[in-house]
Design a protein around this motif. Structure first.
Motif, PDB file in Angstrom:
ATOM      1  N   SER A 107       0.812  -1.218   0.000  1.00 48.02           N
ATOM      2  CA  SER A 107       0.000   0.000   0.000  1.00 48.02           C
ATOM      3  C   SER A 107       0.849   1.274   0.000  1.00 48.02           C
ATOM      4  CB  SER A 107      -0.932   0.010   1.220  1.00 48.02           C
ATOM      5  OG  SER A 107      -0.193  -0.061   2.417  1.00 48.02           O
ATOM      6  N   ALA A 108       2.165   1.114  -0.050  1.00 43.65           N
ATOM      7  CA  ALA A 108       3.055   2.279   0.007  1.00 43.65           C
ATOM      8  C   ALA A 108       3.319   2.889  -1.358  1.00 43.65           C
ATOM      9  CB  ALA A 108       4.385   1.877   0.645  1.00 43.65           C
ATOM     10  N   THR A 109       2.884   2.217  -2.417  1.00 42.06           N
ATOM     11  CA  THR A 109       3.236   2.641  -3.776  1.00 42.06           C
ATOM     12  C   THR A 109       2.152   2.226  -4.753  1.00 42.06           C
ATOM     13  OG1 THR A 109       4.899   2.385  -5.532  1.00 42.06           O
ATOM     14  CG2 THR A 109       4.496   0.479  -4.137  1.00 42.06           C
ATOM     15  N   ARG A 110       2.130   2.879  -5.895  1.00 42.81           N
ATOM     16  CA  ARG A 110       1.257   2.449  -6.983  1.00 42.81           C
ATOM     17  C   ARG A 110       1.969   1.459  -7.901  1.00 42.81           C
ATOM     18  NH1 ARG A 110      -0.295   7.803  -6.071  1.00 42.81           N
ATOM     19  NH2 ARG A 110      -2.555   8.063  -5.762  1.00 42.81           N
ATOM     20  N   MET A 111       3.250   1.223  -7.646  1.00 41.65           N
ATOM     21  CA  MET A 111       4.014   0.302  -8.471  1.00 41.65           C
ATOM     22  C   MET A 111       3.608  -1.141  -8.190  1.00 41.65           C
ATOM     23  SD  MET A 111       7.825   1.957  -8.052  1.00 41.65           S
ATOM     24  CE  MET A 111       8.570   0.778  -9.172  1.00 41.65           C
ATOM     25  N   SER A 112       3.749  -1.999  -9.199  1.00 39.34           N
ATOM     26  CA  SER A 112       3.549  -3.428  -9.005  1.00 39.34           C
ATOM     27  C   SER A 112       4.525  -3.948  -7.955  1.00 39.34           C
ATOM     28  CB  SER A 112       3.755  -4.171 -10.324  1.00 39.34           C
ATOM     29  OG  SER A 112       2.827  -3.733 -11.301  1.00 39.34           O
ATOM     30  N   PHE A 113       4.099  -4.948  -7.197  1.00 35.43           N
ATOM     31  CA  PHE A 113       4.887  -5.359  -6.032  1.00 35.43           C
ATOM     32  C   PHE A 113       6.272  -5.852  -6.386  1.00 35.43           C
ATOM     33  CE2 PHE A 113       3.579  -9.778  -6.877  1.00 35.43           C
ATOM     34  CZ  PHE A 113       4.659 -10.513  -6.407  1.00 35.43           C
ATOM     35  N   GLU A 114       6.438  -6.493  -7.565  1.00 37.89           N
ATOM     36  CA  GLU A 114       7.767  -6.995  -7.924  1.00 37.89           C
ATOM     37  C   GLU A 114       8.751  -5.848  -8.141  1.00 37.89           C
ATOM     38  OE1 GLU A 114       4.846  -7.401  -9.665  1.00 37.89           O
ATOM     39  OE2 GLU A 114       5.152  -9.070 -11.066  1.00 37.89           O
ATOM     40  N   TYR A 115       8.259  -4.757  -8.758  1.00 35.56           N
ATOM     41  CA  TYR A 115       9.140  -3.633  -9.072  1.00 35.56           C
ATOM     42  C   TYR A 115       9.502  -2.845  -7.817  1.00 35.56           C
ATOM     43  CZ  TYR A 115       7.446  -4.926 -13.677  1.00 35.56           C
ATOM     44  OH  TYR A 115       7.104  -5.636 -14.798  1.00 35.56           O
ATOM     45  N   TYR A 116       8.501  -2.590  -6.995  1.00 35.58           N
ATOM     46  CA  TYR A 116       8.802  -1.898  -5.738  1.00 35.58           C
ATOM     47  C   TYR A 116       9.679  -2.785  -4.856  1.00 35.58           C
ATOM     48  CZ  TYR A 116       8.056   0.965  -1.562  1.00 35.58           C
ATOM     49  OH  TYR A 116       8.246   1.771  -0.461  1.00 35.58           O
ATOM     50  N   GLY A 117       9.400  -4.079  -4.846  1.00 38.64           N
ATOM     51  CA  GLY A 117      10.220  -5.001  -4.068  1.00 38.64           C
ATOM     52  C   GLY A 117      11.659  -5.032  -4.553  1.00 38.64           C
ATOM     53  N   GLY A 118      11.852  -4.956  -5.867  1.00 42.54           N
ATOM     54  CA  GLY A 118      13.219  -4.940  -6.394  1.00 42.54           C
ATOM     55  C   GLY A 118      13.974  -3.703  -5.975  1.00 42.54           C
ATOM     56  N   ILE A 119      13.272  -2.559  -5.938  1.00 41.07           N
ATOM     57  CA  ILE A 119      13.906  -1.318  -5.474  1.00 41.07           C
ATOM     58  C   ILE A 119      14.277  -1.429  -3.996  1.00 41.07           C
ATOM     59  CG2 ILE A 119      13.487   1.139  -5.021  1.00 41.07           C
ATOM     60  CD1 ILE A 119      11.735   1.134  -7.564  1.00 41.07           C
ATOM     61  N   LEU A 120      13.362  -1.964  -3.196  1.00 35.93           N
ATOM     62  CA  LEU A 120      13.653  -2.154  -1.768  1.00 35.93           C
ATOM     63  C   LEU A 120      14.852  -3.086  -1.575  1.00 35.93           C
ATOM     64  CD1 LEU A 120      10.032  -2.609  -0.343  1.00 35.93           C
ATOM     65  CD2 LEU A 120      11.504  -0.597  -0.097  1.00 35.93           C
ATOM     66  N   ALA A 121      14.884  -4.158  -2.366  1.00 37.03           N
ATOM     67  CA  ALA A 121      15.993  -5.106  -2.259  1.00 37.03           C
ATOM     68  C   ALA A 121      17.317  -4.448  -2.634  1.00 37.03           C
ATOM     69  CB  ALA A 121      15.725  -6.316  -3.157  1.00 37.03           C
ATOM     70  N   LEU A 122      17.299  -3.670  -3.713  1.00 46.91           N
ATOM     71  CA  LEU A 122      18.522  -2.997  -4.162  1.00 46.91           C
ATOM     72  C   LEU A 122      19.022  -2.019  -3.099  1.00 46.91           C
ATOM     73  CD1 LEU A 122      20.558  -2.574  -6.460  1.00 46.91           C
ATOM     74  CD2 LEU A 122      19.024  -0.822  -7.384  1.00 46.91           C
ATOM     75  N   ASP A 123      18.119  -1.239  -2.528  1.00 46.74           N
ATOM     76  CA  ASP A 123      18.514  -0.270  -1.501  1.00 46.74           C
ATOM     77  C   ASP A 123      19.039  -0.970  -0.248  1.00 46.74           C
ATOM     78  OD1 ASP A 123      17.857   1.831  -3.123  1.00 46.74           O
ATOM     79  OD2 ASP A 123      15.968   2.318  -2.114  1.00 46.74           O
ATOM     80  N   LEU A 124      18.340  -2.020   0.175  1.00 46.27           N
ATOM     81  CA  LEU A 124      18.777  -2.753   1.371  1.00 46.27           C
ATOM     82  C   LEU A 124      20.179  -3.315   1.181  1.00 46.27           C
ATOM     83  CD1 LEU A 124      18.111  -4.146   4.158  1.00 46.27           C
ATOM     84  CD2 LEU A 124      17.361  -6.112   2.787  1.00 46.27           C
ATOM     85  N   LEU A 125      20.390  -3.980   0.068  1.00 47.27           N
ATOM     86  CA  LEU A 125      21.664  -4.674  -0.144  1.00 47.27           C
ATOM     87  C   LEU A 125      22.806  -3.709  -0.429  1.00 47.27           C
ATOM     88  CD1 LEU A 125      20.400  -7.676  -2.308  1.00 47.27           C
ATOM     89  CD2 LEU A 125      21.085  -7.727   0.099  1.00 47.27           C
ATOM     90  N   SER A 126      22.572  -2.718  -1.272  1.00 45.98           N
ATOM     91  CA  SER A 126      23.674  -1.856  -1.698  1.00 45.98           C
ATOM     92  C   SER A 126      23.938  -0.712  -0.729  1.00 45.98           C
ATOM     93  CB  SER A 126      23.405  -1.304  -3.100  1.00 45.98           C
ATOM     94  OG  SER A 126      22.259  -0.466  -3.104  1.00 45.98           O
ATOM     95  N   LYS A 127      22.881  -0.114  -0.172  1.00 46.62           N
ATOM     96  CA  LYS A 127      23.049   1.080   0.654  1.00 46.62           C
ATOM     97  C   LYS A 127      23.165   0.772   2.142  1.00 46.62           C
ATOM     98  CE  LYS A 127      20.565   4.049  -2.621  1.00 46.62           C
ATOM     99  NZ  LYS A 127      19.396   4.945  -2.829  1.00 46.62           N
ATOM    100  N   GLU A 128      22.397  -0.194   2.628  1.00 47.53           N
ATOM    101  CA  GLU A 128      22.401  -0.489   4.058  1.00 47.53           C
ATOM    102  C   GLU A 128      23.389  -1.587   4.433  1.00 47.53           C
ATOM    103  OE1 GLU A 128      18.577  -0.863   5.980  1.00 47.53           O
ATOM    104  OE2 GLU A 128      17.591   0.238   4.351  1.00 47.53           O
ATOM    105  N   LEU A 129      23.472  -2.632   3.609  1.00 48.64           N
ATOM    106  CA  LEU A 129      24.310  -3.780   3.954  1.00 48.64           C
ATOM    107  C   LEU A 129      25.608  -3.822   3.160  1.00 48.64           C
ATOM    108  CD1 LEU A 129      21.501  -6.487   4.286  1.00 48.64           C
ATOM    109  CD2 LEU A 129      22.584  -5.127   6.091  1.00 48.64           C
ATOM    110  N   HIS A 130      25.766  -2.896   2.208  1.00 52.09           N
ATOM    111  CA  HIS A 130      27.018  -2.710   1.454  1.00 52.09           C
ATOM    112  C   HIS A 130      27.478  -3.982   0.740  1.00 52.09           C
ATOM    113  CE1 HIS A 130      27.107   1.118   3.496  1.00 52.09           C
ATOM    114  NE2 HIS A 130      27.086   0.512   4.668  1.00 52.09           N
ATOM    115  N   ALA A 131      26.507  -4.677   0.170  1.00 49.49           N
ATOM    116  CA  ALA A 131      26.842  -5.822  -0.683  1.00 49.49           C
ATOM    117  C   ALA A 131      27.479  -5.313  -1.965  1.00 49.49           C
ATOM    118  CB  ALA A 131      25.578  -6.613  -1.002  1.00 49.49           C
ATOM    119  N   PRO A 132      28.268  -6.143  -2.653  1.00 52.70           N
ATOM    120  CA  PRO A 132      28.803  -5.732  -3.950  1.00 52.70           C
ATOM    121  C   PRO A 132      27.664  -5.319  -4.877  1.00 52.70           C
ATOM    122  CG  PRO A 132      29.839  -7.765  -3.216  1.00 52.70           C
ATOM    123  CD  PRO A 132      28.709  -7.501  -2.264  1.00 52.70           C
ATOM    124  N   ILE A 133      27.848  -4.245  -5.610  1.00 51.90           N
ATOM    125  CA  ILE A 133      26.768  -3.718  -6.425  1.00 51.90           C
ATOM    126  C   ILE A 133      26.316  -4.731  -7.473  1.00 51.90           C
ATOM    127  CG2 ILE A 133      28.320  -2.562  -8.061  1.00 51.90           C
ATOM    128  CD1 ILE A 133      24.821  -1.380  -6.810  1.00 51.90           C
TER     129      ILE A 133
END
Length: 237
Positions: A107-133
């Motif tokens: 309910s946080a976005t009008r985007m389809s869940f896979e696309y919003y989920g992919g953005i969340l995953a990218l931010d979590l891994l790259s920005k918060e957990l500093h995984a290799p890009i």
């Protein structure tokens, strides 16, 4: 191929599963595998994402994500042992592929869940957990495309495996890729808890909130009805 392509599952495979299966039901008859026999990555990154998923996902969705990991690894080890990726990368994709379906996120976005989920995953891994890009982007790509079912074009190795395993758990598709004893063991460790009705309700919820959602491409009625009619998993629901 570069180390990143190999490690993070970026090799291009046909999107059509019948091509990777050479037109057969399986490459070889599956043998029983267990949760105990399939290694779960225990790196700091894997542990952090595991904790995040347990916190953010419902029990039903978390268990589904873990089943997708074990079914996918069973498929990889016996059907496609030549596919190259780290187990850690595949685990991250499994744990995050449905992060967009939580009540908060759907309910946080009008985007389809896979696309919003992919953005969340990218931010979590790259920005918060500093995984290799390259790894973070591979996981995000797989999350974006895990419902991008089709017969044309290509998809990454991680993306194809995630599709095979999610379709197996959600709809009983590709039923000859995993041994029944493997299903019994995996569902004992990670029970379905009426997953079929739970996921069908999530599909209908998103389609109701977002009638343009990508999920509708799988059939506004055919997809949830197919999930509810999962005969392979019915005994375990």
């Amino acid at each position: 191929m570069s180390d990143a392509v190999i490690s993070y599952g970026w090799e291009a495979l046909p999107r059509d599963p019948s091509i990777v299966l050479d037109g057969k039901n399986n490459i070889k008859d599956p043998q029983p595998q267990t949760v105990a026999s399939i290694k779960l990555p225990d790196s700091t990154l894997a542990a952090s994402v595991l904790e995040y998923a347990q916190t953010e996902l419902s029990t039903e969705t978390f268990n589904h994500s873990m089943r997708v990991y074990y079914y996918g690894m069973a498929i990889h080890l016996q059907q496609f042992p030549g596919w190259q990726f780290t187990d850690e990368t595949y685990l991250l994709a499994c744990l995050l592929h449905d992060i967009g379906t939580t009540d908060k996120n759907i309910s946080a976005t009008r985007m389809s869940f896979e696309y919003y989920g992919g953005i969340l995953a990218l931010d979590l891994l790259s920005k918060e957990l500093h995984a290799p890009i390259e790894q973070a982007e591979s996981v995000a790509e797989a999350v974006f495309r895990h419902q991008d079912i089709g017969e044309t074009g290509k998809i990454t190795t991680i993306g194809q495996l995630l599709q095979l395993a999610t379709i197996f758990d959600n709809m009983g598709g590709h039923k000859d890729l995993v041994h029944h004893d493997t299903i019994k063991d995996v569902t004992t460790h990670y029970p379905r808890n009426k997953w079929s009705s739970c996921f069908a309700a999530t599909i209908r919820k998103e389609n109701g909130l977002k009638p343009w959602a990508h999920t509708t491409a799988l059939g506004e009625e055919d997809f949830p009805n197919g999930v509810l009619n999962n005969q392979l998993m019915q005994p375990y629901d």
